[in-house]
Design a protein around this motif. Structure first.
Motif, PDB file in Angstrom:
ATOM      1  N   SER A 147      34.041  47.865  28.691  1.00  0.00           N
ATOM      2  CA  SER A 147      32.595  47.758  28.895  1.00  0.00           C
ATOM      3  C   SER A 147      32.223  46.505  29.685  1.00  0.00           C
ATOM      4  N   LEU A 148      33.075  45.498  29.616  1.00  0.00           N
ATOM      5  CA  LEU A 148      32.837  44.253  30.349  1.00  0.00           C
ATOM      6  C   LEU A 148      33.433  44.292  31.754  1.00  0.00           C
ATOM      7  N   GLY A 149      34.111  45.409  32.080  1.00  0.00           N
ATOM      8  CA  GLY A 149      34.732  45.542  33.396  1.00  0.00           C
ATOM      9  C   GLY A 149      36.016  44.761  33.524  1.00  0.00           C
ATOM     10  N   LEU A 150      36.722  44.566  32.386  1.00  0.00           N
ATOM     11  CA  LEU A 150      37.941  43.765  32.378  1.00  0.00           C
ATOM     12  C   LEU A 150      39.095  44.562  31.788  1.00  0.00           C
ATOM     13  N   THR A 151      40.302  44.192  32.170  1.00  0.00           N
ATOM     14  CA  THR A 151      41.477  44.723  31.488  1.00  0.00           C
ATOM     15  C   THR A 151      41.643  43.942  30.186  1.00  0.00           C
ATOM     16  N   PRO A 152      42.367  44.472  29.200  1.00  0.00           N
ATOM     17  CA  PRO A 152      42.599  43.731  27.959  1.00  0.00           C
ATOM     18  C   PRO A 152      43.206  42.347  28.190  1.00  0.00           C
ATOM     19  N   VAL A 153      44.126  42.258  29.151  1.00  0.00           N
ATOM     20  CA  VAL A 153      44.754  40.965  29.444  1.00  0.00           C
ATOM     21  C   VAL A 153      43.735  39.981  30.008  1.00  0.00           C
ATOM     22  N   GLN A 154      42.894  40.442  30.942  1.00  0.00           N
ATOM     23  CA  GLN A 154      41.852  39.576  31.508  1.00  0.00           C
ATOM     24  C   GLN A 154      40.874  39.128  30.425  1.00  0.00           C
ATOM     25  N   PHE A 155      40.487  40.071  29.578  1.00  0.00           N
ATOM     26  CA  PHE A 155      39.545  39.758  28.495  1.00  0.00           C
ATOM     27  C   PHE A 155      40.113  38.688  27.572  1.00  0.00           C
TER      28      PHE A 155
END
Length: 260
Positions: free
Chosen positions: A181-189
């Motif tokens: 929902s934030l436009g991120l991959t899990p790693v980026q998040f």
């Protein structure tokens, strides 16, 4: 500067509005105490530290320390008392004494607003208040770290994520769905959240859930499965495993030692 984990257990909270004068010019408290100013100004002295505090400042007084104070104009402030879940070392204790200033006024005002809107001491209000105070202390640490590393900036997207997690921590919250929902991959998040708050999203979520679990273990006779359901864990077995891993003792032993 290495500072210990800023995690506290809130004992009491009172919001004083436009107080013209303190009842006592000085006092001592049996636990850690914060005067967090929303409006007005006052003079303070805590040990050898003295000065003036206003909005953006809060003054921390360690236990059994003389706290001198005098209002300079009508004062609105949060009176907060707490204990550290892990006591500061002798070197770190000095960091958490006297006046601390927060520059992120928007986030500070938001936390103060939540504190004012949660006047009661029911379970949910208490837990949310505790997280607001924890956030204030972490914010102090984050801004101190930013001074040491000027490249660090407040991440508004991660602030949005933190608010969402705080409001939905005890339900079936999916960190994967939140990242998407934030436009991120899990790693980026995970990387961005750790940079913003000093812990991973998973660590933040588990901390919130375990805080509620501790509260229920102390103040209720609910079974471990019932507590797990109220705290967002899959079942009592998983709660017990995480609780033991994070605290070093089993939930049953914690309950026997801390029953109210």
């Amino acid at each position: 500067m290495a500072v210990h984990d800023v995690t506290i257990k809130l004992i009491s909270h009172v919001f004083w509005q436009r107080k013209v004068a303190f009842m006592l010019d000085e006092d001592e408290y049996p636990c850690w105490t914060i005067f967090a100013v929303e409006d007005g100004r006052f003079l303070y002295r805590v040990g050898e530290q003295k000065g003036e505090a206003k909005f953006g400042d809060f003054v921390i007084c360690p236990p059994h320390t003389v706290f001198q104070r005098k209002t300079l104009e009508p004062l609105s402030f949060h009176f907060l008392q707490f204990v550290w879940l892990s006591e500061p070392s002798l070197g770190d204790e000095a960091v958490w004494k006297g006046k601390l200033t927060i520059n992120d006024i928007e986030r500070l005002s938001s936390n103060y607003r939540y504190l004012r809107q949660l006047p009661g001491w029911d379970e949910d209000s208490t837990l949310h208040k505790q997280h607001m105070v924890n956030d204030l202390l972490r914010l102090v640490k984050m801004e101190r770290d930013q001074k040491e590393d000027p490249s660090t900036e407040v991440d508004l997207l991660m602030e949005k994520a933190r608010r969402y997690m705080t409001e939905n921590a005890y339900g079936s919250l999916s960190l994967l769905d939140l990242a998407v929902s934030l436009g991120l991959t899990p790693v980026q998040f995970t990387r961005k959240f750790r940079k913003a708050f000093g812990q991973t999203p998973s660590e933040f979520l588990i901390e919130m859930r375990l805080t509620r679990a501790r509260h229920l273990l102390e103040g209720s006779t609910l079974t471990l499965d019932a507590i797990a359901e109220k705290c967002g864990f899959e079942n009592g077995f998983y709660l017990s495993r995480v609780f033991t891993q994070k605290t070093g003792i089993a939930p049953s032993i914690y309950r026997s030692r801390h029953r109210v």
